[in-house]
Scaffold this motif. Structure first.
Motif, PDB file in Angstrom:
ATOM      1  N   PRO A   1       0.916  -1.102   0.134  1.00  0.00           N
ATOM      2  CA  PRO A   1      -0.193  -0.128   0.126  1.00  0.00           C
ATOM      3  C   PRO A   1       1.023   1.140  -0.071  1.00  0.00           C
ATOM      4  O   PRO A   1       1.621   1.581   1.137  1.00  0.00           O
ATOM      5  CB  PRO A   1      -0.440   0.112   1.058  1.00  0.00           C
ATOM      6  N   ILE A   2       0.726   2.379  -0.883  1.00  0.00           N
ATOM      7  CA  ILE A   2       1.073   3.379  -0.832  1.00  0.00           C
ATOM      8  C   ILE A   2       0.484   4.808  -1.131  1.00  0.00           C
ATOM      9  O   ILE A   2      -0.692   4.567  -1.338  1.00  0.00           O
ATOM     10  CB  ILE A   2       2.677   3.707  -2.070  1.00  0.00           C
ATOM     11  N   SER A   3       1.274   5.650  -0.507  1.00  0.00           N
ATOM     12  CA  SER A   3       0.236   7.173  -1.146  1.00  0.00           C
ATOM     13  C   SER A   3       1.741   7.736  -2.745  1.00  0.00           C
ATOM     14  O   SER A   3       2.691   8.630  -1.851  1.00  0.00           O
ATOM     15  CB  SER A   3       0.351   8.293   0.101  1.00  0.00           C
TER      16      SER A   3
ATOM     17  N   GLU B   1      10.415   5.754   2.727  1.00  0.00           N
ATOM     18  CA  GLU B   1      10.293   5.542   4.563  1.00  0.00           C
ATOM     19  C   GLU B   1       8.821   5.319   4.913  1.00  0.00           C
ATOM     20  O   GLU B   1       7.811   5.123   4.208  1.00  0.00           O
ATOM     21  CB  GLU B   1      10.230   6.796   5.131  1.00  0.00           C
ATOM     22  N   ARG B   2       8.990   3.876   5.715  1.00  0.00           N
ATOM     23  CA  ARG B   2       8.076   3.077   6.390  1.00  0.00           C
ATOM     24  C   ARG B   2       7.219   4.468   6.497  1.00  0.00           C
ATOM     25  O   ARG B   2       6.829   5.398   7.181  1.00  0.00           O
ATOM     26  CB  ARG B   2       8.177   2.128   7.180  1.00  0.00           C
ATOM     27  N   VAL B   3       5.192   3.662   6.294  1.00  0.00           N
ATOM     28  CA  VAL B   3       4.458   4.692   6.252  1.00  0.00           C
ATOM     29  C   VAL B   3       4.435   4.431   7.734  1.00  0.00           C
ATOM     30  O   VAL B   3       4.185   3.605   8.591  1.00  0.00           O
ATOM     31  CB  VAL B   3       3.184   3.798   5.514  1.00  0.00           C
ATOM     32  N   THR B   4       3.911   5.439   9.035  1.00  0.00           N
ATOM     33  CA  THR B   4       4.026   6.000  10.423  1.00  0.00           C
ATOM     34  C   THR B   4       2.275   5.273  10.654  1.00  0.00           C
ATOM     35  O   THR B   4       1.150   5.287   9.996  1.00  0.00           O
ATOM     36  CB  THR B   4       3.134   7.067  10.703  1.00  0.00           C
ATOM     37  N   PRO B   5       2.395   4.719  12.001  1.00  0.00           N
ATOM     38  CA  PRO B   5       1.045   3.669  12.008  1.00  0.00           C
ATOM     39  C   PRO B   5       0.043   5.037  12.392  1.00  0.00           C
ATOM     40  O   PRO B   5      -1.681   3.804  12.982  1.00  0.00           O
ATOM     41  CB  PRO B   5       1.725   3.305  12.982  1.00  0.00           C
ATOM     42  N   ASP B   6      -0.155   5.820  12.840  1.00  0.00           N
ATOM     43  CA  ASP B   6      -0.982   6.791  12.950  1.00  0.00           C
ATOM     44  C   ASP B   6      -1.919   6.523  11.321  1.00  0.00           C
ATOM     45  O   ASP B   6      -3.082   7.142  11.772  1.00  0.00           O
ATOM     46  CB  ASP B   6      -0.801   7.829  13.734  1.00  0.00           C
TER      47      ASP B   6
END
Length: 458
Positions: free
Chosen positions: A217-219, A228-233
């Motif tokens: 999944p990405i934006s 960089e990894r997407v933040t958990p929030d």
């Protein structure tokens, strides 16, 4: 071998061509632009300039795509027409991005781009309505996935019994879009729905969901989960690798440095001599080498080598090259010709035997048999061809041959194909990149295949 060792000492990193494929608005150019921004290929000032340009055209979310879409037609329509090129590096590898067109009118350009690619990234838009459009019968996502597979847009080529089965990275984009995100959080339900919907279709293309497919999944617009990894929030339910981490661990086809040189020509122009462009598929090339252009058997000397933009004294297989040659005028060289070794030239044939998988024949021409005419796309060649012999059909379950007079959509067969002009190709077993092809009829991809046998005298 000395030149090869020297090249490896200078930079041991592999070079990979990455092609972004998918439906027209999936965000391929935006992802390419974001990657260049994240790796320092474009500075902030340029990005701001593109933001202003996009705003002036009332296309605010397209500014990242402007980095890849360089001509005015592309910017006005928001459609990639040519195959865009740009390069970036990580610590592990060097990459060239090929941004392939998504609009169905430009599929032949997509084939040209995919023919040079090593890795396919299938970009899917998760925005409500866009995913559904890309996946209806006429959408490009289906056709691109099948093209990516046959053209060996490869994570790893498995020399499977049928065709080069390819691993594929599928990025599910636009999960930040207000039509699917809830309070700024990415929707796991939408992501799962897309993975579930795509997997059976990709399975019918020959991909093994467990081994060959990676979903991320990405934006693309904001760069989340790209480098960089997407933040958990924002996305608390995904803890897998980013796109960069996935690309850096892709298994690469090992190329034999001592193989005879092969470079299908993509383009040519004049610049202090004749320049030819292409991807070297086999062997090593050095300044001073004597090579020949096939099929016109013209002997040429390599006067200069440019690897992407960088001047070099030698280059190994898998690189995008521009070679300055002497002994040939610009008019002597055409797209689809092959630059190759003199002592071991590329086979030149006007007929070959192949194994074909029939995808979907035209409604008004549903029978594939002797006399069927279509357009052959093999490496950088586009040539009209005709089926001159249907050797046998292949039973999909048992793989047993059976004699038939014709086959229909969904069948597999072995047949002989003949062209009016001779073409330079290899068997799939000898060099996969020059032995894989597609057949198109009235703008639709009707079959994918691999060359199995060439005439003894060629």
């Amino acid at each position: 071998m000395e030149a090869y060792k020297k090249l490896m000492a200078e930079d041991p990193r592999d070079h990979l061509n990455v092609v972004f494929i998918g439906h027209v608005d999936a965000g391929k150019s935006t992802l390419g632009g974001q990657i260049l921004f994240l790796t320092g290929g474009v500075d902030k000032r340029t990005i701001e300039k593109y933001e202003r340009e996009a705003k002036d055209k009332n296309r605010e979310s397209w500014y990242m795509a402007y980095i890849m879409d360089t001509n005015e037609e592309e910017r006005v329509k928001g459609i990639t027409v040519e195959v865009g090129r740009a390069k970036f590096e990580t610590e592990a590898r060097r990459y060239t991005i090929l941004d392939a067109p998504g609009h169905k009118n430009y599929v032949p350009n997509m084939i040209m781009g995919a023919a040079q690619a090593d890795v396919a990234v299938l970009v899917i838009s998760s925005r409500k309505g866009e995913y559904e459009t890309g996946f209806e019968k006429g959408g490009q996502t289906r056709e691109h996935a099948q093209l990516a597979k046959t053209l060996g847009v490869v994570k790893l080529i498995v020399l499977a019994k049928t065709l080069g089965v390819v691993k594929l990275i599928v990025v599910v984009n636009k999960l930040d879009d207000h039509s699917v995100a809830e309070d700024g959080k990415w929707s796991q339900a939408r992501y799962d729905e897309i993975v579930k919907g795509l997997t059976p279709f990709l399975k019918t293309c020959g991909y093994n969901p467990k081994k060959d497919l990676t979903f991320i999944p990405i934006s693309a617009l904001y760069g989340h989960n790209v480098k960089e990894r997407v933040t958990p929030d924002v996305c608390g339910w995904y803890d897998g690798p980013t796109l960069f981490e996935t690309l850096d661990t892709v298994e690469v086809q090992q190329r034999e440095p001592t193989a005879p040189f092969r470079m299908p020509i993509v383009d040519k122009y004049r610049d202090m001599g004749t320049m030819v462009m292409g991807k070297s598929e086999a062997g090593l090339v050095q300044i001073g080498d004597m090579l020949q252009v096939m099929p016109n058997k013209l002997r040429v000397k390599v006067e200069g080598i440019f690897r992407d933009e960088q001047e070099s004294t030698a280059a190994k297989a898998g690189e995008n090259l521009r070679l300055r040659i002497s002994g040939a005028e610009e008019g002597d060289v055409q797209t689809g010709f092959v630059l190759c070794s003199i002592s071991n030239p590329v086979p030149m044939v006007s007929t070959f035997e192949c194994q074909l998988v029939i995808l979907e024949l035209l409604e008004h021409n549903p029978i594939f048999t002797v006399g069927y005419r279509s357009v052959l796309h093999i490496h950088t060649i586009v040539e009209e061809c005709e089926v001159t012999k249907l050797v046998h059909a292949v039973d999909m379950k048992t793989k047993e041959p059976k004699k038939v007079k014709y086959v229909k959509s969904g069948a597999m067969c072995v047949c002989r194909i003949t062209m009016e002009k001779p073409v330079c190709i290899e068997t799939f077993a000898d060099l996969p990149a020059m032995g894989r092809f597609t057949l198109r009829d009235e703008g639709r991809t009707i079959a994918i295949g691999k060359v199995t046998k060439l005439p003894k005298i060629h």
